[in-house]
Design a protein around this motif. Structure first.
Motif, PDB file in Angstrom:
ATOM      1  N   HIS A  17       0.828  -1.207   0.000  1.00 48.53           N
ATOM      2  CA  HIS A  17       0.000   0.000   0.000  1.00 48.53           C
ATOM      3  C   HIS A  17       0.865   1.260   0.000  1.00 48.53           C
ATOM      4  CE1 HIS A  17      -3.150  -2.848   1.147  1.00 48.53           C
ATOM      5  NE2 HIS A  17      -4.031  -1.918   0.829  1.00 48.53           N
ATOM      6  N   LEU A  18       1.940   1.221   0.779  1.00 50.07           N
ATOM      7  CA  LEU A  18       2.826   2.383   0.833  1.00 50.07           C
ATOM      8  C   LEU A  18       3.528   2.584  -0.502  1.00 50.07           C
ATOM      9  CD1 LEU A  18       4.009   4.649   2.498  1.00 50.07           C
ATOM     10  CD2 LEU A  18       5.729   3.049   3.368  1.00 50.07           C
ATOM     11  N   LEU A  19       3.930   1.505  -1.149  1.00 53.78           N
ATOM     12  CA  LEU A  19       4.561   1.586  -2.466  1.00 53.78           C
ATOM     13  C   LEU A  19       3.652   2.300  -3.454  1.00 53.78           C
ATOM     14  CD1 LEU A  19       6.867   0.575  -4.456  1.00 53.78           C
ATOM     15  CD2 LEU A  19       5.350  -1.368  -4.897  1.00 53.78           C
ATOM     16  N   ASP A  20       2.382   1.913  -3.516  1.00 55.93           N
ATOM     17  CA  ASP A  20       1.433   2.555  -4.427  1.00 55.93           C
ATOM     18  C   ASP A  20       1.291   4.035  -4.126  1.00 55.93           C
ATOM     19  OD1 ASP A  20       0.990   0.156  -5.697  1.00 55.93           O
ATOM     20  OD2 ASP A  20      -0.865  -0.297  -4.631  1.00 55.93           O
ATOM     21  N   ARG A  21       1.233   4.367  -2.848  1.00 59.52           N
ATOM     22  CA  ARG A  21       1.073   5.773  -2.473  1.00 59.52           C
ATOM     23  C   ARG A  21       2.303   6.582  -2.871  1.00 59.52           C
ATOM     24  NH1 ARG A  21      -1.804   9.415  -0.143  1.00 59.52           N
ATOM     25  NH2 ARG A  21      -3.506   7.922  -0.201  1.00 59.52           N
ATOM     26  N   LEU A  22       3.487   6.049  -2.601  1.00 62.08           N
ATOM     27  CA  LEU A  22       4.713   6.786  -2.913  1.00 62.08           C
ATOM     28  C   LEU A  22       4.866   7.001  -4.412  1.00 62.08           C
ATOM     29  CD1 LEU A  22       7.193   5.018  -0.456  1.00 62.08           C
ATOM     30  CD2 LEU A  22       6.198   7.306  -0.230  1.00 62.08           C
ATOM     31  N   LEU A  23       4.512   5.994  -5.204  1.00 63.99           N
ATOM     32  CA  LEU A  23       4.649   6.129  -6.656  1.00 63.99           C
ATOM     33  C   LEU A  23       3.614   7.078  -7.248  1.00 63.99           C
ATOM     34  CD1 LEU A  23       5.461   2.450  -7.703  1.00 63.99           C
ATOM     35  CD2 LEU A  23       7.024   4.400  -7.590  1.00 63.99           C
ATOM     36  N   SER A  24       2.571   7.379  -6.495  1.00 64.61           N
ATOM     37  CA  SER A  24       1.547   8.312  -6.986  1.00 64.61           C
ATOM     38  C   SER A  24       1.826   9.746  -6.556  1.00 64.61           C
ATOM     39  CB  SER A  24       0.167   7.890  -6.475  1.00 64.61           C
ATOM     40  OG  SER A  24       0.056   8.092  -5.068  1.00 64.61           O
ATOM     41  N   GLU A  25       2.856   9.927  -5.700  1.00 61.00           N
ATOM     42  CA  GLU A  25       3.165  11.267  -5.202  1.00 61.00           C
ATOM     43  C   GLU A  25       4.075  12.002  -6.184  1.00 61.00           C
ATOM     44  OE1 GLU A  25       2.003  12.863  -2.682  1.00 61.00           O
ATOM     45  OE2 GLU A  25       0.799  11.183  -1.893  1.00 61.00           O
ATOM     46  N   PRO A  26       3.669  13.185  -6.652  1.00 61.99           N
ATOM     47  CA  PRO A  26       4.488  13.919  -7.626  1.00 61.99           C
ATOM     48  C   PRO A  26       5.819  14.405  -7.064  1.00 61.99           C
ATOM     49  CG  PRO A  26       2.636  15.260  -6.874  1.00 61.99           C
ATOM     50  CD  PRO A  26       2.405  13.879  -6.349  1.00 61.99           C
ATOM     51  N   THR A  27       5.941  14.488  -5.739  1.00 60.55           N
ATOM     52  CA  THR A  27       7.191  14.971  -5.146  1.00 60.55           C
ATOM     53  C   THR A  27       8.258  13.882  -5.058  1.00 60.55           C
ATOM     54  OG1 THR A  27       6.386  14.493  -2.907  1.00 60.55           O
ATOM     55  CG2 THR A  27       6.001  16.707  -3.766  1.00 60.55           C
ATOM     56  N   VAL A  28       7.880  12.640  -5.278  1.00 64.00           N
ATOM     57  CA  VAL A  28       8.841  11.541  -5.203  1.00 64.00           C
ATOM     58  C   VAL A  28       9.439  11.306  -6.582  1.00 64.00           C
ATOM     59  CG1 VAL A  28       9.172   9.086  -4.697  1.00 64.00           C
ATOM     60  CG2 VAL A  28       7.619  10.451  -3.288  1.00 64.00           C
ATOM     61  N   SER A  29      10.694  11.678  -6.740  1.00 58.91           N
ATOM     62  CA  SER A  29      11.344  11.536  -8.041  1.00 58.91           C
ATOM     63  C   SER A  29      12.089  10.219  -8.179  1.00 58.91           C
ATOM     64  CB  SER A  29      12.317  12.698  -8.280  1.00 58.91           C
ATOM     65  OG  SER A  29      13.310  12.729  -7.266  1.00 58.91           O
ATOM     66  N   ARG A  30      12.405   9.574  -7.048  1.00 58.84           N
ATOM     67  CA  ARG A  30      13.115   8.292  -7.091  1.00 58.84           C
ATOM     68  C   ARG A  30      12.703   7.458  -5.892  1.00 58.84           C
ATOM     69  NH1 ARG A  30      18.437   6.784  -4.735  1.00 58.84           N
ATOM     70  NH2 ARG A  30      19.214   4.917  -5.791  1.00 58.84           N
ATOM     71  N   LEU A  31      12.255   6.236  -6.172  1.00 58.02           N
ATOM     72  CA  LEU A  31      11.908   5.303  -5.110  1.00 58.02           C
ATOM     73  C   LEU A  31      12.756   4.048  -5.272  1.00 58.02           C
ATOM     74  CD1 LEU A  31      10.236   4.278  -2.749  1.00 58.02           C
ATOM     75  CD2 LEU A  31       8.440   3.612  -4.355  1.00 58.02           C
ATOM     76  N   LEU A  32      13.635   3.817  -4.333  1.00 60.82           N
ATOM     77  CA  LEU A  32      14.507   2.656  -4.332  1.00 60.82           C
ATOM     78  C   LEU A  32      13.881   1.595  -3.435  1.00 60.82           C
ATOM     79  CD1 LEU A  32      17.210   1.300  -5.050  1.00 60.82           C
ATOM     80  CD2 LEU A  32      18.244   2.555  -3.134  1.00 60.82           C
ATOM     81  N   ALA A  33      13.456   0.475  -4.025  1.00 59.85           N
ATOM     82  CA  ALA A  33      12.726  -0.546  -3.283  1.00 59.85           C
ATOM     83  C   ALA A  33      13.287  -1.929  -3.582  1.00 59.85           C
ATOM     84  CB  ALA A  33      11.243  -0.488  -3.619  1.00 59.85           C
ATOM     85  N   PRO A  34      14.255  -2.385  -2.820  1.00 62.20           N
ATOM     86  CA  PRO A  34      14.792  -3.740  -3.024  1.00 62.20           C
ATOM     87  C   PRO A  34      13.775  -4.783  -2.567  1.00 62.20           C
ATOM     88  CG  PRO A  34      15.790  -2.718  -1.092  1.00 62.20           C
ATOM     89  CD  PRO A  34      14.940  -1.670  -1.730  1.00 62.20           C
ATOM     90  N   THR A  35      13.581  -5.825  -3.361  1.00 61.96           N
ATOM     91  CA  THR A  35      12.622  -6.876  -3.042  1.00 61.96           C
ATOM     92  C   THR A  35      13.149  -8.235  -3.491  1.00 61.96           C
ATOM     93  OG1 THR A  35      11.462  -6.519  -5.138  1.00 61.96           O
ATOM     94  CG2 THR A  35      10.586  -5.382  -3.197  1.00 61.96           C
ATOM     95  N   ARG A  36      12.561  -9.295  -2.955  1.00 60.40           N
ATOM     96  CA  ARG A  36      12.947 -10.649  -3.355  1.00 60.40           C
ATOM     97  C   ARG A  36      12.331 -11.043  -4.695  1.00 60.40           C
ATOM     98  NH1 ARG A  36      12.343 -14.696   1.696  1.00 60.40           N
ATOM     99  NH2 ARG A  36      10.517 -13.410   2.114  1.00 60.40           N
ATOM    100  N   ARG A  37      11.179 -10.472  -5.025  1.00 63.95           N
ATOM    101  CA  ARG A  37      10.568 -10.740  -6.327  1.00 63.95           C
ATOM    102  C   ARG A  37      10.318  -9.410  -7.028  1.00 63.95           C
ATOM    103  NH1 ARG A  37       6.260 -11.840  -2.658  1.00 63.95           N
ATOM    104  NH2 ARG A  37       4.425 -10.502  -2.988  1.00 63.95           N
ATOM    105  N   PRO A  38      10.400  -9.395  -8.364  1.00 63.66           N
ATOM    106  CA  PRO A  38      10.299  -8.124  -9.101  1.00 63.66           C
ATOM    107  C   PRO A  38       8.956  -7.429  -8.918  1.00 63.66           C
ATOM    108  CG  PRO A  38      11.158  -9.887 -10.500  1.00 63.66           C
ATOM    109  CD  PRO A  38      10.661 -10.544  -9.258  1.00 63.66           C
ATOM    110  N   LEU A  39       9.020  -6.118  -8.882  1.00 64.90           N
ATOM    111  CA  LEU A  39       7.825  -5.285  -8.826  1.00 64.90           C
ATOM    112  C   LEU A  39       7.465  -4.821 -10.230  1.00 64.90           C
ATOM    113  CD1 LEU A  39       8.889  -3.034  -5.814  1.00 64.90           C
ATOM    114  CD2 LEU A  39       7.299  -4.969  -5.722  1.00 64.90           C
TER     115      LEU A  39
END
Length: 213
Positions: free
Chosen positions: A20-42
């Motif tokens: 849920h937080l990932l979706d919110r951060l990617l929808s925010e215009p002020t976030v120019s880069r989101l670094l999200a390491p995961t075990r399976r691809p997003l």
């Protein structure tokens, strides 16, 4: 006073709250880069960087500027398989992630803990959460926000019958003991990330619900 974060580091992006937080951060215009390491691809996104692998092995290679870090890591003893395996995630990995985020320049860490966290608790789960909180405080963050939600309500890939049965009643509990919808927790975390306040702030479930409306 509000910050305008641009570069975000997120751990636990495939978990209940992290999704849920990932979706919110990617929808925010002020976030120019989101670094999200995961075990399976997003799913790909223009502002998303998604190293894939075990987080412990990815941490040393994470690079680039980070303003704010979110830690949504967490498991259960049942999922982990043992108390030692639980501690490896909810203490060791959380503390290592926070240290790496600080090394990358992050000045604000937001971490999900749990209601009842106490390093002196006789309850193993609460004690590990409390020890984790203390270890993060010892890292001397300019700004550390500790969220302590009660029972999280949301759709999980696996069925937790005890939680499903308890959820309707948990929502009726007073104050910080009342359950919280995971979407509300994600909204609250983002609002807290925008607030500039030096030192440590502990936010219990009742305040998280208000912030997440």
């Amino acid at each position: 006073m509000y910050l305008t974060p641009q570069h975000i580091l997120l751990a636990g992006a495939t978990g209940l709250t992290g999704e849920h937080l990932l979706d919110r951060l990617l929808s925010e215009p002020t976030v120019s880069r989101l670094l999200a390491p995961t075990r399976r691809p997003l799913a790909s996104h223009p502002h998303l960087e998604n190293p894939v692998g075990e987080l412990a092995s990815l941490l040393p290679n994470l690079s680039g500027r980070v303003d704010i870090a979110f830690c949504c890591l967490g498991t259960t003893i049942k999922q982990a398989g043992s108390q030692e395996a639980f501690r490896a995630v909810d203490f060791d990995l959380v503390v290592a992630f926070a240290a790496r985020a600080r090394a990358l320049g992050a000045r604000h860490l937001l971490v999900i803990s749990a209601i009842g966290a106490d390093p002196k608790s006789s309850v193993f789960y609460n004690r590990i959460k409390g020890e984790m909180e203390q270890a993060l405080k010892d890292q001397d963050w300019p700004q550390l926000t500790i969220a302590r939600p009660s029972l999280l309500v949301g759709s999980r890939p696996e069925t937790r019958w005890a939680e499903q049965i308890a959820a309707p009643f948990a929502k009726l509990l007073p104050g910080k003991y009342g359950a919280i919808e995971v979407c509300s927790l994600a909204r609250a975390l983002w609002r807290l990330a925008l607030e500039e306040q030096d030192g440590v702030r502990i936010v219990e479930s009742d305040e998280l619900r208000k912030l997440g409306k």
